[in-house]
Design a protein around this motif. Structure first.
Motif, mmCIF file in Angstrom:
data_model
loop_
_atom_site.group_PDB
_atom_site.id
_atom_site.type_symbol
_atom_site.label_atom_id
_atom_site.label_comp_id
_atom_site.label_asym_id
_atom_site.label_seq_id
_atom_site.Cartn_x
_atom_site.Cartn_y
_atom_site.Cartn_z
ATOM 1 N N TYR A 170 10.605 -11.687 -28.234
ATOM 2 C CA TYR A 170 9.154 -11.875 -28.191
ATOM 3 C C TYR A 170 8.426 -10.549 -28.146
ATOM 4 O O TYR A 170 8.903 -9.583 -27.566
ATOM 5 C CB TYR A 170 8.759 -12.678 -26.949
ATOM 6 C CG TYR A 170 9.437 -14.006 -26.859
ATOM 7 C CD1 TYR A 170 9.045 -15.058 -27.673
ATOM 8 C CD2 TYR A 170 10.484 -14.209 -25.977
ATOM 9 C CE1 TYR A 170 9.671 -16.280 -27.601
ATOM 10 C CE2 TYR A 170 11.124 -15.421 -25.896
ATOM 11 C CZ TYR A 170 10.704 -16.457 -26.700
ATOM 12 O OH TYR A 170 11.329 -17.661 -26.625
ATOM 13 N N ASP A 173 21.004 -21.367 -30.263
ATOM 14 C CA ASP A 173 19.768 -21.771 -30.915
ATOM 15 C C ASP A 173 19.718 -21.230 -32.349
ATOM 16 O O ASP A 173 18.828 -20.482 -32.713
ATOM 17 C CB ASP A 173 18.587 -21.234 -30.085
ATOM 18 C CG ASP A 173 17.255 -21.767 -30.578
ATOM 19 O OD1 ASP A 173 17.254 -22.727 -31.350
ATOM 20 O OD2 ASP A 173 16.216 -21.194 -30.185
ATOM 21 N N TYR A 188 20.171 -16.950 -28.339
ATOM 22 C CA TYR A 188 19.782 -16.678 -29.723
ATOM 23 C C TYR A 188 20.129 -15.225 -30.036
ATOM 24 O O TYR A 188 19.520 -14.307 -29.483
ATOM 25 C CB TYR A 188 18.282 -16.946 -29.898
ATOM 26 C CG TYR A 188 17.794 -16.740 -31.307
ATOM 27 C CD1 TYR A 188 18.474 -17.284 -32.396
ATOM 28 C CD2 TYR A 188 16.643 -15.997 -31.563
ATOM 29 C CE1 TYR A 188 18.016 -17.099 -33.683
ATOM 30 C CE2 TYR A 188 16.182 -15.817 -32.849
ATOM 31 C CZ TYR A 188 16.876 -16.362 -33.903
ATOM 32 O OH TYR A 188 16.411 -16.176 -35.187
ATOM 33 N N ALA A 221 15.746 -25.314 -27.136
ATOM 34 C CA ALA A 221 17.130 -25.022 -26.760
ATOM 35 C C ALA A 221 17.370 -25.441 -25.304
ATOM 36 O O ALA A 221 18.382 -26.080 -24.978
ATOM 37 C CB ALA A 221 17.423 -23.534 -26.954
ATOM 38 N N ARG A 247 4.926 -5.298 -21.387
ATOM 39 C CA ARG A 247 5.568 -6.438 -20.744
ATOM 40 C C ARG A 247 4.971 -6.791 -19.392
ATOM 41 O O ARG A 247 4.541 -7.904 -19.135
ATOM 42 C CB ARG A 247 7.072 -6.151 -20.559
ATOM 43 C CG ARG A 247 7.869 -6.300 -21.820
ATOM 44 C CD ARG A 247 7.579 -7.650 -22.346
ATOM 45 N NE ARG A 247 8.233 -7.952 -23.583
ATOM 46 C CZ ARG A 247 9.353 -8.637 -23.682
ATOM 47 N NH1 ARG A 247 9.985 -9.014 -22.623
ATOM 48 N NH2 ARG A 247 9.840 -8.943 -24.853
ATOM 49 N N ASP A 303 18.465 -16.647 -18.442
ATOM 50 C CA ASP A 303 18.485 -16.124 -19.796
ATOM 51 C C ASP A 303 19.887 -15.668 -20.163
ATOM 52 O O ASP A 303 20.689 -15.345 -19.288
ATOM 53 C CB ASP A 303 17.509 -14.951 -19.934
ATOM 54 C CG ASP A 303 16.101 -15.430 -20.212
ATOM 55 O OD1 ASP A 303 15.929 -16.641 -20.473
ATOM 56 O OD2 ASP A 303 15.178 -14.599 -20.180
ATOM 57 N N ASP A 311 20.640 -12.915 -21.774
ATOM 58 C CA ASP A 311 20.682 -11.495 -22.126
ATOM 59 C C ASP A 311 21.108 -10.611 -20.957
ATOM 60 O O ASP A 311 20.962 -9.393 -21.019
ATOM 61 C CB ASP A 311 19.314 -11.049 -22.643
ATOM 62 C CG ASP A 311 18.202 -11.346 -21.645
ATOM 63 O OD1 ASP A 311 18.515 -11.819 -20.535
ATOM 64 O OD2 ASP A 311 17.031 -11.101 -21.972
ATOM 65 N N SER A 360 14.895 -8.198 -27.505
ATOM 66 C CA SER A 360 13.987 -9.243 -27.027
ATOM 67 C C SER A 360 13.442 -10.006 -28.234
ATOM 68 O O SER A 360 13.240 -9.433 -29.291
ATOM 69 C CB SER A 360 12.838 -8.617 -26.253
ATOM 70 O OG SER A 360 11.855 -9.608 -26.048
ATOM 71 N N GLU A 367 22.824 -13.306 -29.243
ATOM 72 C CA GLU A 367 23.234 -12.556 -28.040
ATOM 73 C C GLU A 367 24.745 -12.308 -28.040
ATOM 74 O O GLU A 367 25.361 -12.229 -26.980
ATOM 75 C CB GLU A 367 22.862 -13.330 -26.759
ATOM 76 C CG GLU A 367 21.432 -13.792 -26.629
ATOM 77 C CD GLU A 367 20.485 -12.691 -26.156
ATOM 78 O OE1 GLU A 367 20.933 -11.531 -26.018
ATOM 79 O OE2 GLU A 367 19.294 -12.996 -25.963
HETATM 80 N N1 UDP Z 1 16.080 -17.531 -26.988
HETATM 81 C C1 UDP Z 1 16.406 -18.706 -27.659
HETATM 82 N N2 UDP Z 1 15.729 -19.035 -28.791
HETATM 83 C C2 UDP Z 1 14.709 -18.264 -29.297
HETATM 84 C C3 UDP Z 1 14.362 -17.083 -28.584
HETATM 85 C C4 UDP Z 1 15.053 -16.756 -27.433
HETATM 86 O O1 UDP Z 1 17.311 -19.421 -27.239
HETATM 87 O O2 UDP Z 1 14.149 -18.623 -30.342
HETATM 88 C C5 UDP Z 1 16.818 -17.161 -25.762
HETATM 89 C C6 UDP Z 1 17.361 -15.732 -25.740
HETATM 90 O O3 UDP Z 1 18.642 -15.631 -26.335
HETATM 91 C C7 UDP Z 1 17.421 -15.427 -24.254
HETATM 92 C C8 UDP Z 1 16.223 -16.210 -23.705
HETATM 93 O O4 UDP Z 1 15.911 -17.203 -24.687
HETATM 94 O O5 UDP Z 1 18.592 -15.947 -23.673
HETATM 95 C C9 UDP Z 1 15.017 -15.314 -23.449
HETATM 96 O O6 UDP Z 1 14.730 -14.531 -24.580
HETATM 97 P P1 UDP Z 1 14.395 -12.965 -24.486
HETATM 98 O O7 UDP Z 1 15.322 -12.302 -23.543
HETATM 99 O O8 UDP Z 1 14.338 -12.441 -25.875
HETATM 100 O O9 UDP Z 1 12.922 -13.023 -23.875
HETATM 101 P P2 UDP Z 1 12.273 -11.908 -22.910
HETATM 102 O O10 UDP Z 1 13.194 -11.775 -21.716
HETATM 103 O O11 UDP Z 1 12.220 -10.681 -23.719
HETATM 104 O O12 UDP Z 1 10.939 -12.503 -22.573
#
Ligand code: UDP
Ligand code: MG
Length: 343
Positions: free
Chosen positions: A236, A70, A39, A104, A161, A121, A123, A234, A41
């Motif tokens: 979240y 997504d 999402y 997703a 976090r 992930d 990212d 991020s 990225e």
């Molecule tokens: N992601 C997604 N849909 C969403 C939110 C996040 O597909 O609505 C994906 C995002 O692209 C990433 C993974 O889920 O690949 C984890 O998200 P993020 O890195 O933002 O979460 P964090 O690591 O900060 O908890």
């Protein structure tokens, strides 16, 4: 060659003899399916695809990479389609809008072909170089159906976090009796049947180990690398705390009472109805003795307790009907047997 040394033909050899055309199909199926939700990225995608390829190609295992867009608004979808042109193993799935990480992932799980499934992930915080060791472990260790990554040296902010995550990991481990150090690590490897048995709704991706164990999976946790996010944001914030607590209630209910909702609702109902009946009985005795009970607050309390109790027992009975429809109507079994290990 001595008779004792002849090995029985493998499944593929038998298939080749019986149905040569089916063998071609079986060979076309990759051994490993990597699933990554994406999402917004766009700046990470080229490197991500390159790193997954560079980690898996040397292992000699056939693989597919399923990248689920997504509903990104930053051109990630177009980028995925461009990347897929030269790479037959890359399968983009483009969702119509943003559904959230769990949906997703589920979109990816619905499409996997491999006998092993790996998630991470998009990212670049997880390191694809950890994947080969996880797959080797699944090859060699029959006592494990799923391997969950443990970001031992997590590269995220401490207060917003890591601290909430330490608390969440303890809480979830205790409540679900599935003890892990790191529920939040997206890097995981599964035998395929585990994926086929779980269904992700809402934001339940955080509880996959609990859902998997509930479906009979045996879980191991291994330390993995973790990198700081260098590009993109991020998705979240700290606001997920309340959602995690509510989801925990859901998962615990699911694990303990899905097969017997009457015990959950009915127990609560009986706890309420019993004092209600006692109160009303006591007031009836007073009434028969000639007292005027019409204005007593206790009367309202007794009636409320009895009514709530009866309604909860009825809710439990309706739940029992629903679980029967769920299993018998959809043909999904209420139990799973151990999968024979396909080699
Ligand atoms: N992601 C997604 N849909 C969403 C939110 C996040 O597909 O609505 C994906 C995002 O692209 C990433 C993974 O889920 O690949 C984890 O998200 P993020 O890195 O933002 O979460 P964090 O690591 O900060 O908890
Ligand atoms: Mg991340």
């Amino acid at each position: 060659m001595a008779a004792g040394n002849t090995r029985p033909p493998t499944m593929l050899q038998m298939l080749e003899i019986a149905h040569p055309e089916a063998l071609a199909l079986a060979e076309a199926q990759p051994e490993v399916s990597v699933v990554i939700p994406v999402y917004n990225e766009v700046d990470n995608l080229t490197e991500l695809v390159g790193r997954v390829h560079d980690a898996l190609a040397p292992t000699g295992r056939s693989f597919e990479l399923i990248l689920i867009d997504d509903g990104s608004r930053d051109g990630s979808a177009a980028m995925l389609e461009r990347l897929a042109v030269q790479r037959p193993w890359l399968r983009p799935v483009l969702l119509a809008r943003n559904y959230g990480q769990s949906s997703a992932l589920q979109a990816g799980f619905d499409r996997v072909q491999g006998r092993y499934v790996v998630t991470l992930d998009g990212d670049l915080q997880n390191d694809p170089l950890d994947i080969p060791a996880m797959l080797d472990r699944l090859d060699s260790d029959d006592s494990v159906d799923m391997i969950s990554g443990w970001r031992r040296q997590r590269q995220d902010k401490a207060l917003s976090r890591r601290l909430p995550s330490v608390i969440a990991n303890r809480l979830i481990s205790r409540a679900t009796s599935v003890h892990l150090h790191d529920y939040g690590c997206a890097l995981k490897a599964y035998r395929r049947h585990v994926i086929d048995r779980i269904h992700l709704y809402g934001e339940l991706h955080r509880f996959i180990p609990s859902l998997a164990q509930d479906a009979g999976a045996r879980i191991a946790e291994v330390p993995v690398r973790h990198h700081a996010r260098t590009r993109g944001q991020s998705k979240y914030g700290i606001d997920r705390t309340f959602r995690v607590i509510l989801d925990l209630v859901l998962v615990v209910f699911f694990m303990r009472y899905r097969q017997r909702p009457l015990h959950a609702f009915g127990a609560l109902g009986l706890w309420l109805a019993t004092p209600g009946v006692a109160i009303l009985g006591w007031l009836a005795v007073l009434k028969l003795g000639g007292d005027d009970i019409g204005g007593r607050p206790l009367l309202i309390a007794g009636v409320m307790l009895l009514l709530m109790g009866v309604q909860l027992v009825v809710a439990g009975l309706v739940g029992e009907l629903l679980i029967r429809i769920y299993h018998e109507g959809r043909g999904s079994p209420q139990y799973h047997t151990r999968e024979p290990l396909a080699r």
